[in-house]
Design a protein around this motif. Sequence first.
Motif, mmCIF file in Angstrom:
data_model
loop_
_atom_site.group_PDB
_atom_site.id
_atom_site.type_symbol
_atom_site.label_atom_id
_atom_site.label_comp_id
_atom_site.label_asym_id
_atom_site.label_seq_id
_atom_site.Cartn_x
_atom_site.Cartn_y
_atom_site.Cartn_z
ATOM 1 N N ALA A 1 22.517 -0.791 -9.159
ATOM 2 C CA ALA A 1 21.252 -1.318 -8.671
ATOM 3 C C ALA A 1 21.410 -1.779 -7.230
ATOM 4 C CB ALA A 1 20.787 -2.468 -9.553
ATOM 5 N N ALA A 2 20.491 -1.339 -6.379
ATOM 6 C CA ALA A 2 20.577 -1.658 -4.948
ATOM 7 C C ALA A 2 19.191 -1.944 -4.375
ATOM 8 C CB ALA A 2 21.240 -0.516 -4.188
ATOM 9 N N GLY A 3 18.244 -2.304 -5.228
ATOM 10 C CA GLY A 3 16.908 -2.610 -4.755
ATOM 11 C C GLY A 3 15.897 -2.533 -5.873
ATOM 12 N N VAL A 4 14.653 -2.784 -5.520
ATOM 13 C CA VAL A 4 13.540 -2.706 -6.474
ATOM 14 C C VAL A 4 12.442 -1.850 -5.858
ATOM 15 C CG1 VAL A 4 14.070 -4.944 -7.526
ATOM 16 C CG2 VAL A 4 12.497 -4.838 -5.575
ATOM 17 N N TRP A 5 11.479 -1.451 -6.689
ATOM 18 C CA TRP A 5 10.370 -0.643 -6.186
ATOM 19 C C TRP A 5 9.142 -0.878 -7.047
ATOM 20 C CZ3 TRP A 5 8.284 3.754 -8.856
ATOM 21 C CH2 TRP A 5 8.972 4.114 -10.020
ATOM 22 N N HIS A 6 8.027 -0.345 -6.592
ATOM 23 C CA HIS A 6 6.773 -0.486 -7.320
ATOM 24 C C HIS A 6 5.869 0.657 -6.912
ATOM 25 C CE1 HIS A 6 2.680 -2.191 -8.134
ATOM 26 N NE2 HIS A 6 3.293 -2.564 -9.234
ATOM 27 N N GLN A 7 5.047 1.124 -7.854
ATOM 28 C CA GLN A 7 4.080 2.170 -7.505
ATOM 29 C C GLN A 7 2.673 1.692 -7.842
ATOM 30 O OE1 GLN A 7 2.176 4.644 -9.437
ATOM 31 N NE2 GLN A 7 2.673 3.800 -11.458
ATOM 32 N N LEU A 8 1.768 1.940 -6.915
ATOM 33 C CA LEU A 8 0.375 1.543 -7.085
ATOM 34 C C LEU A 8 -0.494 2.775 -6.940
ATOM 35 C CD1 LEU A 8 -1.790 -0.660 -7.374
ATOM 36 C CD2 LEU A 8 -1.769 -0.884 -4.876
ATOM 37 N N ARG A 9 -1.190 3.098 -8.027
ATOM 38 C CA ARG A 9 -2.001 4.315 -8.032
ATOM 39 C C ARG A 9 -3.445 4.009 -7.677
ATOM 40 N NH1 ARG A 9 -1.555 9.386 -12.089
ATOM 41 N NH2 ARG A 9 -3.368 10.541 -11.352
ATOM 42 N N ARG A 10 -3.995 4.871 -6.834
ATOM 43 C CA ARG A 10 -5.417 4.821 -6.489
ATOM 44 C C ARG A 10 -5.952 6.248 -6.581
ATOM 45 N NH1 ARG A 10 -3.104 1.502 -2.462
ATOM 46 N NH2 ARG A 10 -3.777 -0.698 -2.532
ATOM 47 N N THR B 1 1.097 4.997 -4.170
ATOM 48 C CA THR B 1 1.980 4.486 -3.131
ATOM 49 C C THR B 1 3.244 3.952 -3.779
ATOM 50 O OG1 THR B 1 0.103 3.890 -1.723
ATOM 51 C CG2 THR B 1 2.220 2.857 -1.232
ATOM 52 N N VAL B 2 4.380 4.511 -3.402
ATOM 53 C CA VAL B 2 5.677 4.093 -3.931
ATOM 54 C C VAL B 2 6.355 3.229 -2.870
ATOM 55 C CG1 VAL B 2 7.919 4.849 -4.799
ATOM 56 C CG2 VAL B 2 5.863 6.184 -5.333
ATOM 57 N N GLN C 1 8.875 12.931 -6.695
ATOM 58 C CA GLN C 1 9.025 13.234 -8.120
ATOM 59 C C GLN C 1 8.231 12.259 -8.981
ATOM 60 O OE1 GLN C 1 13.045 12.992 -9.589
ATOM 61 N NE2 GLN C 1 12.616 14.242 -11.396
ATOM 62 N N VAL C 2 8.177 10.982 -8.582
ATOM 63 C CA VAL C 2 7.343 10.015 -9.297
ATOM 64 C C VAL C 2 5.903 10.503 -9.327
ATOM 65 C CG1 VAL C 2 6.353 7.687 -9.195
ATOM 66 C CG2 VAL C 2 8.806 8.015 -8.834
ATOM 67 N N GLY C 3 5.406 10.951 -8.168
ATOM 68 C CA GLY C 3 4.050 11.467 -8.115
ATOM 69 C C GLY C 3 3.858 12.682 -9.005
ATOM 70 N N THR C 4 4.839 13.579 -9.010
ATOM 71 C CA THR C 4 4.731 14.786 -9.838
ATOM 72 C C THR C 4 4.618 14.435 -11.313
ATOM 73 O OG1 THR C 4 5.980 16.098 -8.225
ATOM 74 C CG2 THR C 4 5.883 16.939 -10.484
ATOM 75 N N VAL C 5 5.469 13.517 -11.787
ATOM 76 C CA VAL C 5 5.429 13.126 -13.200
ATOM 77 C C VAL C 5 4.077 12.524 -13.555
ATOM 78 C CG1 VAL C 5 6.421 11.610 -14.956
ATOM 79 C CG2 VAL C 5 7.916 12.802 -13.336
ATOM 80 N N LEU C 6 3.548 11.698 -12.649
ATOM 81 C CA LEU C 6 2.282 11.009 -12.908
ATOM 82 C C LEU C 6 1.073 11.833 -12.486
ATOM 83 C CD1 LEU C 6 3.218 7.375 -11.821
ATOM 84 C CD2 LEU C 6 3.199 8.349 -14.122
ATOM 85 N N GLU C 7 1.318 13.040 -12.017
ATOM 86 C CA GLU C 7 0.268 13.963 -11.568
ATOM 87 C C GLU C 7 -0.572 13.327 -10.464
ATOM 88 O OE1 GLU C 7 -1.277 14.708 -15.592
ATOM 89 O OE2 GLU C 7 -0.680 16.787 -15.223
ATOM 90 N N ALA C 8 0.120 12.839 -9.456
ATOM 91 C CA ALA C 8 -0.517 12.205 -8.313
ATOM 92 C C ALA C 8 0.261 12.585 -7.050
ATOM 93 C CB ALA C 8 -0.543 10.686 -8.467
ATOM 94 N N ARG C 9 -0.367 12.404 -5.929
ATOM 95 C CA ARG C 9 0.300 12.651 -4.652
ATOM 96 C C ARG C 9 0.942 11.346 -4.202
ATOM 97 N NH1 ARG C 9 -2.528 15.149 0.839
ATOM 98 N NH2 ARG C 9 -0.640 15.113 2.129
ATOM 99 N N ALA C 10 2.253 11.352 -3.983
ATOM 100 C CA ALA C 10 2.984 10.128 -3.695
ATOM 101 C C ALA C 10 3.164 9.919 -2.197
ATOM 102 C CB ALA C 10 4.345 10.150 -4.376
ATOM 103 N N GLU C 11 3.046 8.667 -1.804
ATOM 104 C CA GLU C 11 3.344 8.244 -0.441
ATOM 105 C C GLU C 11 4.449 7.205 -0.519
ATOM 106 O OE1 GLU C 11 1.245 5.866 3.320
ATOM 107 O OE2 GLU C 11 0.378 5.791 1.306
ATOM 108 N N LEU C 12 5.534 7.402 0.244
ATOM 109 C CA LEU C 12 6.665 6.478 0.230
ATOM 110 C C LEU C 12 6.517 5.440 1.333
ATOM 111 C CD1 LEU C 12 9.518 5.547 -0.638
ATOM 112 C CD2 LEU C 12 10.439 7.259 0.961
ATOM 113 N N VAL C 13 6.704 4.178 0.956
ATOM 114 C CA VAL C 13 6.756 3.074 1.911
ATOM 115 C C VAL C 13 8.058 2.322 1.660
ATOM 116 C CG1 VAL C 13 5.724 0.907 2.659
ATOM 117 C CG2 VAL C 13 4.254 2.839 2.037
ATOM 118 N N ILE C 14 8.872 2.153 2.694
ATOM 119 C CA ILE C 14 10.088 1.356 2.574
ATOM 120 C C ILE C 14 9.793 -0.026 3.136
ATOM 121 C CG2 ILE C 14 12.501 1.118 3.238
ATOM 122 C CD1 ILE C 14 12.723 4.122 3.343
#
Length: 399
Positions: A340-349, A354-355, A377-390
Motif C-alpha cells: 500500500a502506497a496511497g489511497v484513491w477515490h472515484q466519483l461518477r457523473r 473522475t479517479v 481500466q476502472v472506467g472500462t469495468v464501470l463502463e464509463a470514461r475515466a479521468e485521472l487526477v493525482i
Amino acid sequence: MTKTTRITWAAANARRLERQFLAKSARTGTPAADVAAAMLGVHAQVLSAAELSVGLRTEDITRVAVRNALWPAGSPTAPAPAPSLIKTHGPRGTVHLFPARDLPMWCAALPAIPDGSGSSAPDVRLAEDQAEQVVTAIGDALDGRFLTIDELGEEVVARTGPWAGDLVMPAFQTMWPRWRQVLHRAGHCGALSFGPNRGRKVTYTRPPHFTPLPPEEATRLLARRHLHAYGPATPQHFARWLAAPAAWARGLYDELAGAGEIEEVDFEGTPAWVAAGDTDFPDPQERDELVRGVRLLPYFDAYVIAAQPRELLFPDAAYTRALAGGQAGNFPVLLVDGVAAGVWHQLRRGRRTTVTVEPLGRLTARQERELAVRAEQVGTVLEARAELVIGEVRVGAHA
C-alpha cells in the motif's frame, strides 16, 4: 530433526498477488466465478466495489458481466440459466459474492463457526427453535421468487406466527421485526441470497438447491483454501478473517496439522502454516517481476482484508493513511510494487468518472503512465470514461 522452511514476506506477497490475478490478469474468457473463487469470496457490501474487485483482475470483465453472472437473463423461449455467482452473507456477516459451485462449502462451514450470538436481551432474542422456523420459512418463501424485505417479512410471519413480526430490534431510528435478526443466518445456510434491485428496493431470492458438505469437512476445506490464497498464515489470521474465536481456529489448525493436511513454516521469524506440500514460492528475480507495478484496489478488496501481517502490507505512512484505526478496506488502496502506497477515490457523473489518486510518495514517470492505464481500466469495468487526477483524496473512510 526436520528442517523448517523459511518464507519471507516478499516471497509470500509475490505468490499471493499471483494467485489473486493481481500480478497477471486473468486471461480473456475467464469466468467471473473463477476470479471470485481465487479471491475466496468478493466483499460486496458495495456492489460497484465488488465489480471492480473482479474486473480489475481480468482482461475483459465489466460490471455487466458480473451482474449477468449473478442474475442471468432468460429469453421468451427459454428460462434463465442458473447463476454462476451468488450474492449472499459471508465471512464477518458481510455481503459477499461466491461462486455457486462453492456454496456446499460456505453454507456448511459458516454455520459451524461459533459466533458468540445471544447478546440481545431475552425479550428480543429468538429461541433456537424459533430461529430454525424463521430460516425454514425464509427459504420456502423465496424458492423461485424475488421478494423485497417487506414482502419477505409478510411471508415469514404468515408461515411462523405473529411473534416473528414483533418490532423489537432498534435500527436506524426505527424498529425492525424480530425475525430479521437471523437474516444473515439464512444466507449462511443457503436459504437466502440477493436478487437484482427492483427500482431502489433490494430483493431476495433463494439460490439453486445444493447439498452442503459435512460441517467438519467444509471447515477443513475452507482453512486449506485460505492458506492457498493467503498463506502462510496463523490461526489468529484465519480467525480474524472470519471474525471467529481464536481458540476455535487454533483447535482447527491442530486437527489439520495432526492429520498432515497443513505444515508449519517460518514466516518472517514467526511460526505459520501452509497447506501440506505447498512450499513452492517465487525466487527473488521472479518475485520482483510479480510485485512490480502500480495497482488500484477498491473498497474492501479481499486482498487487503485477508493478507497478513497487515503492518507489512501497509508500511510506514500507509498504516495511518490507508487504514481506519487498523481496519483494512475502508479506503480504496493504491499498491506500488506490492504494498500500500496511497489511497484513491472515484466519483461518477453520468458516463464519466473522475479517479483521484493520492500517492504517499513520489511516483516515477513510468509509474504515472501505468497509473493512467489503471485508471482507464476502472472506467472500462464501470463502463464509463475515466479521468485521472493525482491529488489529495478528501473523502473519509467508508463505514
